[in-house]
Design a protein around this motif. Structure first.
Motif, PDB file in Angstrom:
ATOM      1  N   GLY A 147     -16.567 119.190  85.244  1.00 27.23           N
ATOM      2  CA  GLY A 147     -17.657 118.335  85.679  1.00 27.23           C
ATOM      3  C   GLY A 147     -18.681 119.014  86.564  1.00 27.23           C
ATOM      4  O   GLY A 147     -19.827 118.563  86.656  1.00 27.23           O
ATOM      5  N   VAL A 148     -18.320 120.098  87.220  1.00 23.08           N
ATOM      6  CA  VAL A 148     -19.245 120.742  88.155  1.00 23.08           C
ATOM      7  C   VAL A 148     -20.427 121.359  87.421  1.00 23.08           C
ATOM      8  O   VAL A 148     -21.581 121.183  87.822  1.00 23.08           O
ATOM      9  CB  VAL A 148     -18.516 121.779  89.039  1.00 23.08           C
ATOM     10  CG1 VAL A 148     -19.501 122.608  89.839  1.00 23.08           C
ATOM     11  CG2 VAL A 148     -17.523 121.078  89.963  1.00 23.08           C
ATOM     12  N   ALA A 196     -26.223 121.390  85.766  1.00 26.87           N
ATOM     13  CA  ALA A 196     -27.219 121.265  84.696  1.00 26.87           C
ATOM     14  C   ALA A 196     -28.135 120.066  84.922  1.00 26.87           C
ATOM     15  O   ALA A 196     -29.330 120.129  84.629  1.00 26.87           O
ATOM     16  CB  ALA A 196     -26.517 121.155  83.339  1.00 26.87           C
ATOM     17  N   GLN A 197     -27.597 118.977  85.462  1.00 29.42           N
ATOM     18  CA  GLN A 197     -28.430 117.801  85.764  1.00 29.42           C
ATOM     19  C   GLN A 197     -29.382 118.078  86.923  1.00 29.42           C
ATOM     20  O   GLN A 197     -30.511 117.576  86.947  1.00 29.42           O
ATOM     21  CB  GLN A 197     -27.550 116.611  86.138  1.00 29.42           C
ATOM     22  CG  GLN A 197     -26.777 116.014  84.997  1.00 29.42           C
ATOM     23  CD  GLN A 197     -25.861 114.903  85.483  1.00 29.42           C
ATOM     24  OE1 GLN A 197     -26.139 114.213  86.454  1.00 29.42           O
ATOM     25  NE2 GLN A 197     -24.741 114.734  84.795  1.00 29.42           N
ATOM     26  N   ALA A 198     -28.921 118.865  87.888  1.00 29.61           N
ATOM     27  CA  ALA A 198     -29.723 119.117  89.089  1.00 29.61           C
ATOM     28  C   ALA A 198     -30.864 120.105  88.843  1.00 29.61           C
ATOM     29  O   ALA A 198     -31.941 119.962  89.426  1.00 29.61           O
ATOM     30  CB  ALA A 198     -28.820 119.633  90.215  1.00 29.61           C
ATOM     31  N   MET A 199     -30.645 121.098  88.010  1.00 33.64           N
ATOM     32  CA  MET A 199     -31.629 122.171  87.838  1.00 33.64           C
ATOM     33  C   MET A 199     -33.046 121.677  87.511  1.00 33.64           C
ATOM     34  O   MET A 199     -34.006 122.151  88.110  1.00 33.64           O
ATOM     35  CB  MET A 199     -31.140 123.187  86.803  1.00 33.64           C
ATOM     36  CG  MET A 199     -29.923 123.994  87.263  1.00 33.64           C
ATOM     37  SD  MET A 199     -30.168 124.881  88.824  1.00 33.64           S
ATOM     38  CE  MET A 199     -31.263 126.180  88.269  1.00 33.64           C
ATOM     39  N   PRO A 200     -33.228 120.721  86.593  1.00 35.41           N
ATOM     40  CA  PRO A 200     -34.594 120.273  86.290  1.00 35.41           C
ATOM     41  C   PRO A 200     -35.268 119.525  87.452  1.00 35.41           C
ATOM     42  O   PRO A 200     -36.487 119.332  87.440  1.00 35.41           O
ATOM     43  CB  PRO A 200     -34.423 119.339  85.090  1.00 35.41           C
ATOM     44  CG  PRO A 200     -33.059 119.584  84.570  1.00 35.41           C
ATOM     45  CD  PRO A 200     -32.254 120.118  85.695  1.00 35.41           C
ATOM     46  N   LEU A 201     -34.476 119.091  88.419  1.00 27.76           N
ATOM     47  CA  LEU A 201     -35.028 118.351  89.558  1.00 27.76           C
ATOM     48  C   LEU A 201     -35.523 119.266  90.668  1.00 27.76           C
ATOM     49  O   LEU A 201     -36.180 118.812  91.605  1.00 27.76           O
ATOM     50  CB  LEU A 201     -33.965 117.408  90.139  1.00 27.76           C
ATOM     51  CG  LEU A 201     -33.323 116.416  89.171  1.00 27.76           C
ATOM     52  CD1 LEU A 201     -32.304 115.563  89.905  1.00 27.76           C
ATOM     53  CD2 LEU A 201     -34.378 115.549  88.511  1.00 27.76           C
ATOM     54  N   LEU A 202     -35.192 120.551  90.576  1.00 29.64           N
ATOM     55  CA  LEU A 202     -35.527 121.493  91.651  1.00 29.64           C
ATOM     56  C   LEU A 202     -36.964 121.994  91.547  1.00 29.64           C
ATOM     57  O   LEU A 202     -37.472 122.247  90.460  1.00 29.64           O
ATOM     58  CB  LEU A 202     -34.580 122.686  91.620  1.00 29.64           C
ATOM     59  CG  LEU A 202     -33.110 122.370  91.833  1.00 29.64           C
ATOM     60  CD1 LEU A 202     -32.296 123.660  91.756  1.00 29.64           C
ATOM     61  CD2 LEU A 202     -32.886 121.670  93.155  1.00 29.64           C
ATOM     62  N   ALA A 203     -37.575 122.175  92.698  1.00 29.48           N
ATOM     63  CA  ALA A 203     -38.929 122.716  92.785  1.00 29.48           C
ATOM     64  C   ALA A 203     -38.819 124.238  92.899  1.00 29.48           C
ATOM     65  O   ALA A 203     -39.126 124.829  93.922  1.00 29.48           O
ATOM     66  CB  ALA A 203     -39.657 122.131  93.989  1.00 29.48           C
ATOM     67  N   GLY A 204     -38.317 124.863  91.849  1.00 31.43           N
ATOM     68  CA  GLY A 204     -38.125 126.311  91.849  1.00 31.43           C
ATOM     69  C   GLY A 204     -36.654 126.668  91.866  1.00 31.43           C
ATOM     70  O   GLY A 204     -35.781 125.806  91.978  1.00 31.43           O
ATOM     71  N   GLN A 205     -36.385 127.945  91.751  1.00 30.30           N
ATOM     72  CA  GLN A 205     -35.013 128.437  91.757  1.00 30.30           C
ATOM     73  C   GLN A 205     -34.379 128.199  93.125  1.00 30.30           C
ATOM     74  O   GLN A 205     -35.033 128.400  94.147  1.00 30.30           O
ATOM     75  CB  GLN A 205     -34.977 129.922  91.432  1.00 30.30           C
ATOM     76  CG  GLN A 205     -35.229 130.232  89.966  1.00 30.30           C
ATOM     77  CD  GLN A 205     -34.106 129.711  89.101  1.00 30.30           C
ATOM     78  OE1 GLN A 205     -34.256 128.712  88.409  1.00 30.30           O
ATOM     79  NE2 GLN A 205     -32.976 130.376  89.124  1.00 30.30           N
ATOM     80  N   PRO A 206     -33.103 127.799  93.144  1.00 31.49           N
ATOM     81  CA  PRO A 206     -32.448 127.616  94.445  1.00 31.49           C
ATOM     82  C   PRO A 206     -32.286 128.964  95.145  1.00 31.49           C
ATOM     83  O   PRO A 206     -32.017 129.985  94.507  1.00 31.49           O
ATOM     84  CB  PRO A 206     -31.091 127.015  94.088  1.00 31.49           C
ATOM     85  CG  PRO A 206     -30.895 127.271  92.640  1.00 31.49           C
ATOM     86  CD  PRO A 206     -32.235 127.463  92.026  1.00 31.49           C
TER      87      PRO A 206
END
Length: 100
Positions: free
Chosen positions: A72-73, A78-88
């Protein structure tokens, strides 16, 4: 005994801070029972509603790294990546001396 700690933040695109925080809270629920996990704390930034902070304390870096492969991690990542304003950005690695 010294512990492995991480402290970092993720910046969501405008209007997606709540969604990002929700995903990270789900991640916390998944890994909180993982081997070596003492703390996976998700916090909202009081000054920036799109910034979410994560503070983690583990027995070791290896335990932390293994948690990334738990069921699940990767789906939550994968769900979070499109929500980010750039690379973490890489979080701050800490050697935890006390407090747990």
């Amino acid at each position: 005994m010294k512990k492995y700690g991480l402290h970092g933040n993720l910046q969501a695109v405008e209007g997606k801070g709540d969604s990002l925080a929700d995903i990270l809270v789900q991640a916390s629920a998944l890994v909180s029972d993982a081997k070596g996990c003492h703390l996976y704390m998700v916090s909202r930034d009081a000054q920036d509603k799109e910034r979410v902070w994560v503070t983690e304390v583990w027995d070791s870096k290896e335990d932390h790294d293994q948690s990334l492969h738990m069921e699940g991690v990767q789906a939550l990542i994968a769900q979070a990546m499109p929500l980010l304003a750039g690379q973490p950005e890489k979080g701050v690695v800490m050697e935890v001396l006390t407090g747990i």
